[in-house]
Write a protein that holds these residues in place. Structure first.
Motif, PDB file in Angstrom:
ATOM      1  N   PRO A  12       9.742  -1.334  -0.885  1.00 42.64           N
ATOM      2  CA  PRO A  12      10.216  -0.998  -2.224  1.00 42.64           C
ATOM      3  C   PRO A  12      10.763  -2.236  -2.950  1.00 42.64           C
ATOM      4  O   PRO A  12      11.136  -3.213  -2.301  1.00 42.64           O
ATOM      5  CB  PRO A  12      11.335   0.013  -1.948  1.00 42.64           C
ATOM      6  N   PRO A  13      10.780  -2.167  -4.295  1.00 43.44           N
ATOM      7  CA  PRO A  13      10.384  -1.043  -5.149  1.00 43.44           C
ATOM      8  C   PRO A  13       8.881  -1.050  -5.428  1.00 43.44           C
ATOM      9  O   PRO A  13       8.310  -2.099  -5.728  1.00 43.44           O
ATOM     10  CB  PRO A  13      11.175  -1.301  -6.441  1.00 43.44           C
ATOM     11  N   LEU A  14       8.259   0.123  -5.340  1.00 42.80           N
ATOM     12  CA  LEU A  14       6.832   0.260  -5.597  1.00 42.80           C
ATOM     13  C   LEU A  14       6.592   0.472  -7.083  1.00 42.80           C
ATOM     14  O   LEU A  14       7.337   1.183  -7.753  1.00 42.80           O
ATOM     15  CB  LEU A  14       6.264   1.430  -4.798  1.00 42.80           C
ATOM     16  N   SER A  15       5.533  -0.110  -7.585  1.00 46.35           N
ATOM     17  CA  SER A  15       5.239  -0.077  -9.019  1.00 46.35           C
ATOM     18  C   SER A  15       4.289   1.057  -9.379  1.00 46.35           C
ATOM     19  O   SER A  15       3.259   1.247  -8.715  1.00 46.35           O
ATOM     20  CB  SER A  15       4.615  -1.401  -9.455  1.00 46.35           C
ATOM     21  N   PHE A  16       4.635   1.780 -10.436  1.00 43.37           N
ATOM     22  CA  PHE A  16       3.789   2.833 -10.990  1.00 43.37           C
ATOM     23  C   PHE A  16       3.520   2.504 -12.459  1.00 43.37           C
ATOM     24  O   PHE A  16       4.220   2.984 -13.351  1.00 43.37           O
ATOM     25  CB  PHE A  16       4.473   4.198 -10.832  1.00 43.37           C
ATOM     26  N   PRO A  17       2.521   1.654 -12.712  1.00 41.43           N
ATOM     27  CA  PRO A  17       2.289   1.185 -14.079  1.00 41.43           C
ATOM     28  C   PRO A  17       1.985   2.317 -15.056  1.00 41.43           C
ATOM     29  O   PRO A  17       1.427   3.356 -14.700  1.00 41.43           O
ATOM     30  CB  PRO A  17       1.077   0.256 -13.928  1.00 41.43           C
ATOM     31  N   LEU A  18       2.343   2.062 -16.294  1.00 39.04           N
ATOM     32  CA  LEU A  18       2.038   2.968 -17.392  1.00 39.04           C
ATOM     33  C   LEU A  18       0.582   2.812 -17.799  1.00 39.04           C
ATOM     34  O   LEU A  18      -0.025   1.759 -17.595  1.00 39.04           O
ATOM     35  CB  LEU A  18       2.944   2.654 -18.580  1.00 39.04           C
ATOM     36  N   THR A  19       0.031   3.861 -18.394  1.00 37.74           N
ATOM     37  CA  THR A  19      -1.310   3.770 -18.981  1.00 37.74           C
ATOM     38  C   THR A  19      -1.146   3.602 -20.484  1.00 37.74           C
ATOM     39  O   THR A  19      -0.693   4.518 -21.174  1.00 37.74           O
ATOM     40  CB  THR A  19      -2.140   5.023 -18.689  1.00 37.74           C
ATOM     41  N   PRO A  20      -1.486   2.439 -21.032  1.00 44.39           N
ATOM     42  CA  PRO A  20      -1.294   2.205 -22.465  1.00 44.39           C
ATOM     43  C   PRO A  20      -2.431   2.786 -23.305  1.00 44.39           C
ATOM     44  O   PRO A  20      -3.605   2.746 -22.902  1.00 44.39           O
ATOM     45  CB  PRO A  20      -1.268   0.679 -22.563  1.00 44.39           C
ATOM     46  N   ALA A  54      -6.041   1.252 -23.735  1.00 45.59           N
ATOM     47  CA  ALA A  54      -5.894  -0.154 -24.095  1.00 45.59           C
ATOM     48  C   ALA A  54      -6.049  -1.008 -22.835  1.00 45.59           C
ATOM     49  O   ALA A  54      -5.069  -1.353 -22.170  1.00 45.59           O
ATOM     50  CB  ALA A  54      -4.541  -0.389 -24.762  1.00 45.59           C
ATOM     51  N   ALA A  55      -7.286  -1.352 -22.524  1.00 47.84           N
ATOM     52  CA  ALA A  55      -7.588  -2.019 -21.249  1.00 47.84           C
ATOM     53  C   ALA A  55      -6.915  -3.387 -21.138  1.00 47.84           C
ATOM     54  O   ALA A  55      -6.401  -3.747 -20.067  1.00 47.84           O
ATOM     55  CB  ALA A  55      -9.103  -2.161 -21.089  1.00 47.84           C
ATOM     56  N   LEU A  85      -8.797   2.619 -13.120  1.00 47.69           N
ATOM     57  CA  LEU A  85      -8.880   2.135 -11.748  1.00 47.69           C
ATOM     58  C   LEU A  85      -9.614   0.803 -11.672  1.00 47.69           C
ATOM     59  O   LEU A  85      -9.182  -0.121 -10.967  1.00 47.69           O
ATOM     60  CB  LEU A  85      -9.591   3.167 -10.874  1.00 47.69           C
ATOM     61  N   GLY A  86     -10.712   0.698 -12.403  1.00 50.10           N
ATOM     62  CA  GLY A  86     -11.484  -0.541 -12.363  1.00 50.10           C
ATOM     63  C   GLY A  86     -10.689  -1.730 -12.865  1.00 50.10           C
ATOM     64  O   GLY A  86     -10.720  -2.816 -12.261  1.00 50.10           O
ATOM     65  N   VAL A  87      -9.976  -1.553 -13.973  1.00 46.66           N
ATOM     66  CA  VAL A  87      -9.161  -2.645 -14.514  1.00 46.66           C
ATOM     67  C   VAL A  87      -8.068  -3.038 -13.521  1.00 46.66           C
ATOM     68  O   VAL A  87      -7.804  -4.220 -13.293  1.00 46.66           O
ATOM     69  CB  VAL A  87      -8.557  -2.246 -15.873  1.00 46.66           C
ATOM     70  N   ALA A  88      -7.421  -2.037 -12.920  1.00 52.16           N
ATOM     71  CA  ALA A  88      -6.347  -2.323 -11.962  1.00 52.16           C
ATOM     72  C   ALA A  88      -6.863  -3.096 -10.757  1.00 52.16           C
ATOM     73  O   ALA A  88      -6.237  -4.069 -10.313  1.00 52.16           O
ATOM     74  CB  ALA A  88      -5.689  -1.023 -11.524  1.00 52.16           C
ATOM     75  N   VAL A  89      -7.999  -2.680 -10.222  1.00 48.57           N
ATOM     76  CA  VAL A  89      -8.554  -3.347  -9.045  1.00 48.57           C
ATOM     77  C   VAL A  89      -8.952  -4.784  -9.380  1.00 48.57           C
ATOM     78  O   VAL A  89      -8.669  -5.718  -8.611  1.00 48.57           O
ATOM     79  CB  VAL A  89      -9.750  -2.542  -8.495  1.00 48.57           C
TER      80      VAL A  89
END
Length: 307
Positions: A9-17, A25-26, A65-69
């Protein structure tokens, strides 16, 4: 099957813009994920609750998912949220594998309530042929008992359980049942604290053997999230208490004023930090202007503790 990395921790949970005309908003998302990784998280969990999983279309989900990876580029593992009914959740797992995610957080089944045995059946149905490790999110209508939690260890794909119920005694029974079971996977099975503003309960969960937690704070103030985690790890009770009093307790009080603020207030915090994450999608509502002003004061008070 093992976790792709230790979930420190702390684990990140990004927002989807989203843009003002309601598109994903990629570019903003890529920059946001990169900032989250640079801040020091050990994993990013995208398109989950904070990432508005339920608001995404399937094409958007795959794009997120693709952008994150691609952005993570192997620096930390990327976990994808998955949920809905059993067929929809199974399709999410297939998409996550196809997009290169390294794990999945399985959200509660859509709407339908059942018994712990029924929830176990849902999990078994969803993960049956997935090549990805899966963490099960216990919250809302997805409640397990100690026996069904132990049965998760017989599902090769299931590598952990994240708790969002907040019933410490119930979770202690589950942890103790698993750890003392003698099951060959018992020692490596992961437990996570997934309550909103999980820092508030981090001490209590750590006492029952649940040391890892998700942090919504990390999405807008990673400096404060990591300062709290360092203080907790080092036994700096004075700093833990100071951050609780000045920042985390007022934040939780503000979060609790309006349903859905667990997401929309986090987006407001990100915008205050200069991240153009845009609006939330319905049925979430935007944070009121006076609440955004209050949030700015709370963030400043937290940083004053660090000064």
């Amino acid at each position: 099957m093992d976790l792709p990395a230790a979930l420190v921790p702390p684990l990140s949970f990004p927002l989807t813009p989203f843009t003002d005309d309601d598109r994903f908003a990629a570019d903003v998302f890529a920059a946001h994920v990169d900032q989250q990784i640079a801040a020091g998280t050990s994993a990013v969990f995208v398109a989950c609750g904070t990432g508005e999983f339920t608001a995404l279309g399937r094409d958007e989900y795959r794009e997120v998912l693709g952008v994150a990876v691609r952005t993570a580029a192997g620096r930390v593992p990327v976990f994808a949220g998955a949920g809905g009914g059993p067929a929809a959740a199974r399709a999410c797992l297939a998409d996550a594998a196809d997009c290169g995610a390294e794990g999945v957080l399985l959200l509660p089944p859509y709407l339908v309530s059942s018994t712990p045995r029924g929830v176990l059946g849902h999990i078994r149905y969803v993960v049956h042929d997935s090549p990805l490790p899966v963490i099960v999110y216990q919250r809302a209508n997805a409640r397990l008992d100690p026996a069904t939690a132990l049965a998760l260890l017989d599902l090769e794909q299931v590598v952990g359980l994240k708790d969002g119920l907040g019933d410490i005694e119930h979770m202690q029974r589950i942890v103790a049942t698993v750890r003392t079971s003698g099951h060959p996977r018992a020692a490596g099975f992961a437990f996570l604290n997934g309550l909103p503003t999980a820092e508030l309960s981090a001490r209590a969960y750590r006492a029952i053997g649940v040391g890892s937690y998700s942090s919504a704070v990390h999405a807008f103030a990673p400096d404060l999230a990591h300062a709290f985690a360092r203080a907790l790890d080092s036994g700096d009770d004075a700093r833990v208490d100071a951050l609780l009093a000045a920042f985390l307790l007022p934040l939780a009080d503000l979060r609790d004023t309006v349903p859905g603020y667990a997401v929309s207030l986090v987006k407001a915090g990100a915008r205050l930090e200069g991240i153009p994450v845009g609006p939330v999608r319905p049925p979430l509502v935007e944070a009121l202007p006076e609440h955004v002003e209050q949030l700015a004061r709370i963030i400043a008070a937290g940083r004053a503790v660090l000064a």
